[in-house]
Write an enzyme that holds these catalytic residues in place. Structure first.
Site, PDB file in Angstrom:
ATOM      1  N   CYS A  90      -9.032  -9.217   0.605  1.00  0.00           N
ATOM      2  CA  CYS A  90      -9.035 -10.431   1.015  1.00  0.00           C
ATOM      3  C   CYS A  90      -9.968 -11.056   1.946  1.00  0.00           C
ATOM      4  O   CYS A  90     -10.212 -12.338   1.971  1.00  0.00           O
ATOM      5  CB  CYS A  90      -7.498 -10.674   1.282  1.00  0.00           C
ATOM      6  SG  CYS A  90      -6.320 -10.186   0.223  1.00  0.00           S
ATOM      7  N   SER A 104       2.691  -5.281  -4.996  1.00  0.00           N
ATOM      8  CA  SER A 104       1.631  -5.902  -6.044  1.00  0.00           C
ATOM      9  C   SER A 104       1.372  -5.038  -7.238  1.00  0.00           C
ATOM     10  O   SER A 104       1.089  -3.910  -7.038  1.00  0.00           O
ATOM     11  CB  SER A 104       0.348  -6.081  -5.101  1.00  0.00           C
ATOM     12  OG  SER A 104      -0.633  -6.541  -5.775  1.00  0.00           O
ATOM     13  N   HIS A 126      -1.219  -4.642  -9.450  1.00  0.00           N
ATOM     14  CA  HIS A 126      -2.425  -4.134  -9.258  1.00  0.00           C
ATOM     15  C   HIS A 126      -3.124  -3.240  -8.396  1.00  0.00           C
ATOM     16  O   HIS A 126      -4.094  -2.390  -8.636  1.00  0.00           O
ATOM     17  CB  HIS A 126      -3.592  -5.285  -9.534  1.00  0.00           C
ATOM     18  CG  HIS A 126      -4.202  -5.943  -8.250  1.00  0.00           C
ATOM     19  ND1 HIS A 126      -5.182  -5.696  -7.525  1.00  0.00           N
ATOM     20  CD2 HIS A 126      -3.216  -6.897  -7.285  1.00  0.00           C
ATOM     21  CE1 HIS A 126      -5.129  -6.221  -6.315  1.00  0.00           C
ATOM     22  NE2 HIS A 126      -4.267  -6.913  -6.288  1.00  0.00           N
ATOM     23  N   GLN A 150       0.733  -1.265   0.092  1.00  0.00           N
ATOM     24  CA  GLN A 150       0.130   0.002   0.127  1.00  0.00           C
ATOM     25  C   GLN A 150       0.863   1.246  -0.006  1.00  0.00           C
ATOM     26  O   GLN A 150       0.107   2.213  -0.088  1.00  0.00           O
ATOM     27  CB  GLN A 150      -0.809   0.118   1.116  1.00  0.00           C
ATOM     28  CG  GLN A 150      -2.064  -0.969   1.208  1.00  0.00           C
ATOM     29  CD  GLN A 150      -3.144  -0.652  -0.040  1.00  0.00           C
ATOM     30  OE1 GLN A 150      -3.213   0.548  -0.485  1.00  0.00           O
ATOM     31  NE2 GLN A 150      -3.855  -1.762  -0.429  1.00  0.00           N
ATOM     32  N   THR A 190       6.445 -20.868 -15.231  1.00  0.00           N
ATOM     33  CA  THR A 190       6.607 -19.721 -16.289  1.00  0.00           C
ATOM     34  C   THR A 190       6.292 -18.531 -16.010  1.00  0.00           C
ATOM     35  O   THR A 190       5.199 -18.163 -15.458  1.00  0.00           O
ATOM     36  CB  THR A 190       5.701 -20.365 -17.291  1.00  0.00           C
ATOM     37  OG1 THR A 190       6.073 -21.785 -17.732  1.00  0.00           O
ATOM     38  CG2 THR A 190       5.758 -19.619 -18.897  1.00  0.00           C
TER      39      THR A 190
END
Length: 392
Positions: free
Chosen positions: A338, A213, A215, A193, A250
């Protein structure tokens, strides 16, 4: 002190009248930010790239070039070496790798804060080792005096946030780093954040690992990163040769390419971006106080990153308020995405001293660099009627 600990020129006051063309106000940036134009463009271009980044042929080498370019872009945002950036699939995975893998690498007890993100708390509890909990103050900062006493007994790993995901409150990273060093512990910092809102250089300098993160800053879901300082490698969670052997699998090329592009854009515009977010944050606070003079901003007396306003509305049912706002076109949240859907009292707010009823009366509004006056006008129009419908 308020958000960011600094004054900013006021955001233009929005009128409660809502333009007919405005349908929704997205005020849940802390859960997931809208995709940044730079990330969107990179993702579209990367979709045309054929090949596995681990393959030796020309197509594979081209894919690898994209991954390494993104690594350099994320490293610049973090003020670290590209070699120290390990790509993961999310911030939660990065936290799990740091906590589980870090603890297995060094052993000993694990210390977390009472207000950490669920991905850190659950990772620590999964280890089967002793977990120490660092309490916080009523303003939502780690209680340093009590933390010192707890860590004096020693620990192998200390994991805390740079900025809390529910309140935006900045944590005393420098002081915690000193306590962790004195205890002989590695330090993991969750910067999910904080990224894109403050310069992360001071945090990276003090951390052994640091999580991000994509996004949350305008990338697309499916990419995260763990900064791993040299000599502080965790045990791998997913075996494989990729990512210095620390995270097999991958590469998610499209998500990684978008992550790199938005990291570069955010790093380049950090100061101006922060100012835009800060102005929108101040306007949300004004709207809240105008609609509910008795409202309390959780962590309002502490230094906070811009973008997050967590509000307690006394005598209001938070779930009903969320639904009323949603029906009026405003997207907000209870707290950590979450855990959304459970409607349980926030563990963060409970750790700050709120009782269950008080915690259930809280709503998190979060804004970003492209939050518009029209969106804020919709909030100004919708909030007071929504509060009336949610009164207990």
């Amino acid at each position: 002190m308020g958000c960011g600990g600094q004054r900013a020129r006021p955001h233009a006051r929005v009128r409660a009248r809502v333009p007919r063309t405005m349908k929704r106000a997205y005020l849940d940036w802390a859960a997931s930010a809208p995709v940044h134009p730079a990330a969107r463009a990179a993702a579209i271009e990367a979709l045309e790239v054929l090949g596995n980044a681990s393959s030796p042929h020309a197509e594979g080498r081209r894919a690898r070039d994209w991954v390494e370019r993104a690594r350099e872009q994320v490293a610049r945002l973090c003020r670290c070496s590209p070699r120290e950036v390990i790509f993961t699939a999310s911030g939660s995975e990065a936290n799990a790798l740091a906590v589980i893998g870090g603890s297995r690498a060094v052993g000993g007890r694990v210390a977390v804060s009472a207000i950490d993100h669920p991905s850190v708390l659950l990772a620590a509890r999964s280890l089967g080792t002793e977990v120490l909990t660092l309490p916080c103050t009523p303003e939502g900062t780690i209680d340093l005096e009590r933390a010192e006493a707890i860590l004096a007994e020693g620990a192998g790993l200390v994991a805390v946030q740079v900025a809390n995901n529910e309140t935006g409150v900045l944590q005393p990273v420098r002081e915690i780093a000193a306590l962790a060093a004195r205890a002989g512990a590695r330090l993991h910092l969750d910067a999910v954040q904080a990224a894109g809102k403050i310069d992360l250089g001071f945090a990276v300098e003090r951390a052994h690992t640091l999580s991000l993160s994509a996004h949350k800053i305008g990338g697309i879901a499916g990419a995260g990163a763990l900064v791993v300082r040299r000599g502080s490698e965790p045990d791998p969670a997913i075996p494989g040769h990729q990512e210095r052997g620390l995270r097999g699998g991958t590469h998610a090329l499209v998500a990684i390419a978008a992550f790199g592009a938005v990291a570069e854009a955010v790093e380049r515009e950090l100061s101006a971006r922060r100012e835009r977010i800060l102005r929108a944050t101040k306007e949300v606070e004004r709207i809240v106080r105008e609609a509910a003079p008795d409202a309390v901003i959780n962590g309002g007396g502490a230094e906070r990153v811009p973008g997050i306003v967590n509000v307690r509305f006394p005598g209001v049912d938070g779930e009903t308020l969320l639904l009323a706002l949603d029906l009026a076109g405003v997207a907000a949240s209870h707290g950590a995405a979450c855990s959304t859907g459970a409607m349980e009292p926030s563990h963060v707010l409970r750790a700050m001293g709120l009782d269950p009823a008080e915690a259930r009366s809280c709503i998190r509004f979060s804004v970003g660099e492209s939050t518009t006056d029209e969106e804020l006008a919709l909030l100004a129009s919708a909030l007071e009627p929504a509060l009336r419908s949610a009164r207990l």
